[in-house]
Design an enzyme around this catalytic site. Structure first.
Site, PDB file in Angstrom:
ATOM      1  N   THR A   1       0.851  -1.191   0.000  1.00  0.00           N
ATOM      2  CA  THR A   1       0.000   0.000   0.000  1.00  0.00           C
ATOM      3  C   THR A   1       0.889   1.245   0.000  1.00  0.00           C
ATOM      4  OG1 THR A   1      -1.732  -1.288   1.048  1.00  0.00           O
ATOM      5  CG2 THR A   1      -1.988   1.067   1.200  1.00  0.00           C
ATOM      6  N   HIS A   2       2.176   1.044  -0.300  1.00  0.00           N
ATOM      7  CA  HIS A   2       3.120   2.161  -0.303  1.00  0.00           C
ATOM      8  C   HIS A   2       3.209   2.769  -1.695  1.00  0.00           C
ATOM      9  CE1 HIS A   2       4.775  -0.560   3.026  1.00  0.00           C
ATOM     10  NE2 HIS A   2       3.798   0.193   3.474  1.00  0.00           N
ATOM     11  N   THR A   3       2.157   3.469  -2.057  1.00  0.00           N
ATOM     12  CA  THR A   3       2.126   4.177  -3.331  1.00  0.00           C
ATOM     13  C   THR A   3       2.649   5.590  -3.084  1.00  0.00           C
ATOM     14  OG1 THR A   3      -0.133   4.914  -2.946  1.00  0.00           O
ATOM     15  CG2 THR A   3       0.135   2.823  -4.081  1.00  0.00           C
TER      16      THR A   3
END
Lengths: 592, 234
Positions: free
Chosen positions: A518-520
């Site tokens: 979820t590390h966009t």
């Protein structure tokens, strides 16, 4: 019929980590602050109630705390000329929603940044030559250094009660900590969490294979702790229900467990949940924000005037809001013009799976969100990239997250997926399989970006954000190398079997169906030059100086580490600049 | 987290999707209120599935998760009840997904699910199509085949050797297997995992979720059995 509310000094759009930090800092400065949160009010007693919260189906699988995609999602395509289609189900990334945002259901993996990552382009050009960076790769320097951010990394760690062990205290190297980290002014506020059996084995194997393991930094308190705001956290009890869940032990740092108990009681602070911001309003010059327009829980359209608008939503929502509001010129990948949406980046995930000998009792259900063993030997620029020919590195760790049976009952490749053979394999593997996580950095590229989708709309009729993303050869080579290196640890562990899983292989397309990270990052990147960045070094919009944009949308490219430590540090850094410089003389803090 | 309705004996079929038109001869009750054998015994009466679909689900659950030396089979642990319950949840109605059009199922599979079907549709069409294939190929619906035939048919389905008319067969198989495993492993409050059979099989302690006293005991058997959300112990 738009209702106009009484003017506020500051409006925060989104109320997760950065909203809580800015709310706390700016109310301390005496300002009247309003936070608008599109989701519901959330708190520990209501959303982490034991034992109801120990429900893998409701939280991890059906996504109780995630964004409701039926109302709003993003669209995805691989190439700039492809058709984008909606991200209809949660998969590759898990968007947050509600008070606390994704900060309520993260793991608490609380890394800083390797100093060289902040001056990435300069570092590679100086060490490997200008031609080392391939055509189309648009990596940059952050316009801020590790030394400048160090006090803010420390501040955020002390707010969170983060557990760990310093490896570099003011230049002095300390055994058990990370020898590659930048110098710290203080040790972690709480000691490392105890390692379980699996982490002990990985640590020993890593040392034998010549790596430098250290205690993974975890925003899961290891002891009772009172943070600088006077908020108390409890020790992690290794329940094994951390990421995807809210913490019933008050151990995992979240806005709810560290800041909100103080902030929500302040007379000069207000949060309005169920308030969906549609746009930031600009005056006739287009260079000043006058407030924001939102729709409340009753469906009423409301104009909220404010002197200062701070965008504190999730990375993708920050970028979308700028595009919907007409702040900054949208990026065009074909001409290279424009800035908003440029340099989107992600992470390249892989793993080394290790099957230990029969009879091993890992007790996999004993888990934490972030404590365990971490390794940086192949991260950042801590190894010679010259002969390897790729840019970037990977953060490597073994964290036993738990043994939740729907998602954490792996089998050896080739095992049937059902029937008695499957049952028997699940039973056999459960106690003796462990996973070493490879979290690879992803560079920025000219053909990877965010813009507004021409077709699909959300439940308010506004265009969805469109994500144009695919893997590049650089990351495939990086992950191949890291998989090979980390397999040496599995060998040293006397594994019965080990195998590398890697989503980023030559020719593989980005696959949204499987959870990766979820590390966009990126899309509203920080920089020294308004011609190729959206915000300045204080996260202030170049175009509209009374708008600031927090979050990982500011990262010019992504790193191997989890981003929350850097996101928190940048928020405290920007808050200080607002308090000490902007409020005295509102206007651009950096002259273009 | 609704509990299955154990009081209802009669269930009216409200929504018969397009697959109802395909109802095979051996599925007599489609379109009518049905009393299942279990219901007449006071046990679970399905709320969404028809009698024919219910027979399929019970048979399929026992093929995917057979009763063996590692514990009871899928039907006995309540996987059909779990899936039936899920059909009445927002999940079954596709309410957790973005379902705005236009739909482009022809795009690269890596771009994810792009059908305009929700789980209720997928099961109705998939079971109808699979039973029709079983009748055509073996002369009887899935539930009436011998175990060896059922196992072979399931392998054919998994391997993509069966083509369905109304839903991609791989999509149906994917949902069936995924939901079956969810029902096997999820807390019993959702209708499956009766007696916490799967948790006992692997040694998962359920909602105990407090291992402060166990983190420092490496490679040691954990002695306590599982506890469920409702407080059941095994």
């Amino acid at each position: 019929m738009t209702i106009t509310m009484k003017k506020k000094d500051v409006v925060l759009i989104g109320f997760g980590w950065t909203g809580a930090i800015l709310g706390q800092e700016l109310t301390e400065a005496g300002l009247d602050v309003l936070a608008l949160e599109r989701g519901e009010m959330r708190d520990t007693p209501t959303d982490a109630r034991y034992p109801q919260v120990i429900d893998e189906l409701a939280y991890s699988i059906r996504g109780k705390l995630y964004q409701d995609l039926s109302r709003e999602t993003v669209t995805v395509r691989h190439g700039v000329d492809d058709l984008a289609v909606p991200y209809r189900q949660h998969g590759s990334f898990l968007l947050g929603n509600g008070v606390g945002g994704a900060g309520l259901h993260w793991n608490g993996m609380h890394y800083r940044v390797l100093p060289e990552e902040l001056q990435l382009r300069t570092r590679y050009e100086q060490r490997y030559g200008r031609h080392f960076i391939p055509e189309g790769m648009t990596i940059r320097d952050f316009p801020v250094t590790y030394d400048e951010l160090e006090p803010f990394f420390t501040k955020f760690e002390y707010v969170c009660g983060t557990s760990g062990k310093a490896g570099n205290l003011g230049g002095r190297k300390i055994e058990g900590g990370n020898p590659f980290e930048g110098p710290r002014s203080k040790d972690y506020p709480t000691p490392p969490l105890h390692n379980g059996y699996g982490a002990d084995l990985v640590w020993k194997g890593a040392v034998e294979a010549g790596f430098h393991p250290y205690y993974a930094p975890a925003a899961n308190c290891s002891t009772p702790y009172t943070n600088p705001y006077g908020v108390r956290l409890g020790p992690c009890n290794f329940c094994g229900f951390c990421e995807n869940y809210a913490c019933y032990m008050y151990s995992k740092a979240s806005p709810q467990t560290t800041i909100l108990p103080v902030l929500l009681r302040k007379p000069n602070f207000e949060v309005r949940p169920r308030a969906q911001v549609l746009k930031i309003n600009l005056d006739s010059t287009g260079k000043k924000a006058t407030g924001v327009t939102y729709v409340d829980g009753k469906g009423r359209e409301i104009f909220q005037p404010a002197d200062l608008v701070i965008v504190t939503a999730y990375q993708m929502h920050n970028v979308r809001l700028l595009l919907l509001s007409g702040i900054g010129k949208p990026y065009n990948p074909k001409t290279g013009e424009g800035v908003v949406g440029m340099n989107y980046a992600y992470q390249a995930m892989g793993g080394v799976e290790v099957l230990l000998p029969s009879g091993t009792r890992l007790n996999p259900f004993i888990g934490t969100g972030a404590g365990g063993v971490s390794i940086d030997d192949v991260n950042g620029d801590q190894f010679d990239h010259g002969p390897l020919g790729f840019v970037g590195g990977a953060s490597v760790r073994h964290v036993r997250l738990g043994g939740r049976p729907i998602q954490m009952t792996p089998t050896v490749p080739g095992t049937p997926k059902w029937g008695s053979a499957w049952k028997s394999a699940v039973k056999d593997t459960y106690q003796r399989e462990l996973h070493i996580d490879l979290s690879g950095s992803v560079a920025a590229y000219q053909d990877v970006y965010l813009d507004l989708d021409p077709t699909y709309r959300d439940s308010y009729g506004q265009p969805l954000l469109r994500l144009t993303y695919n893997w590049h050869d650089n990351e495939a080579r990086l992950m191949h190398h890291v998989g090979d290196r980390i397999s040496e640890i599995a060998k040293a562990m006397n594994a019965e079997k080990y195998w590398v899983t890697n989503r980023v292989t030559p020719g593989a397309k980005y696959d949204v169906r499987f959870y990766q990270s979820t590390h966009t990052t990126g899309g509203a990147i920080m920089g020294a030059d308004p011609r190729n960045s959206v915000v300045n070094r204080y996260l202030q919009s170049w175009d509209v100086p009374n708008v600031f944009v927090m979050g990982s949308s500011a990262f010019p490219q992504n790193m191997g580490y989890n981003p929350t430590g850097l996101v928190g540090a940048l928020a405290y850094w920007a808050a200080k600049a607002i308090r000490e410089q902007y409020l005295k003389n509102p206007g651009p803090l950096v002259q273009a | 987290m609704t509990q299955p309705d154990r009081r209802g004996f009669l269930r009216t079929l409200v929504s018969a999707g397009p697959a109802a038109a395909l109802a095979v001869g051996a599925a007599p009750a489609v379109g009518h209120a049905v009393e299942t054998p279990e219901a007449s015994g006071g046990a679970y009466a399905p709320r969404y599935f028809t009698a024919a679909e219910w027979r399929f689900l019970r048979a399929a659950a026992d093929i995917l998760i057979p009763a063996d030396e590692n514990g009871p089979g899928g039907a006995a642990v309540g996987i059909p009840e779990f899936i039936d319950g899920q059909m009445e949840m927002p999940y079954g109605h596709g309410k957790l997904w973005f379902m705005g059009g236009p739909f482009h199922p022809e795009v690269a599979p890596e771009l994810g699910y792009q059908l305009d079907l929700v789980p209720r549709d997928i099961y109705r069409r998939g079971i109808g199509n699979f039973d029709a294939w079983c009748v055509k190929t073996h002369g009887r619906p899935f539930a009436d085949l011998a175990v060896a035939e059922q196992t072979a048919a399931m392998h054919d389905l998994e391997a993509g050797r069966i083509v369905f008319a109304d839903v991609p067969s791989a999509t149906f198989f994917g949902f069936l297997l995924t939901n079956t495993k969810e029902g096997f492993f999820a807390d019993p409050i959702h209708g499956g995992n009766k007696g916490m059979a799967s948790w006992k099989m692997i040694g998962f302690p359920g909602v105990r979720a407090d291992y402060m006293d166990w983190i420092d005991r490496p490679n040691t058997p954990y002695p306590y059995g599982p506890v469920s959300i409702s407080g059941e112990r095994a």
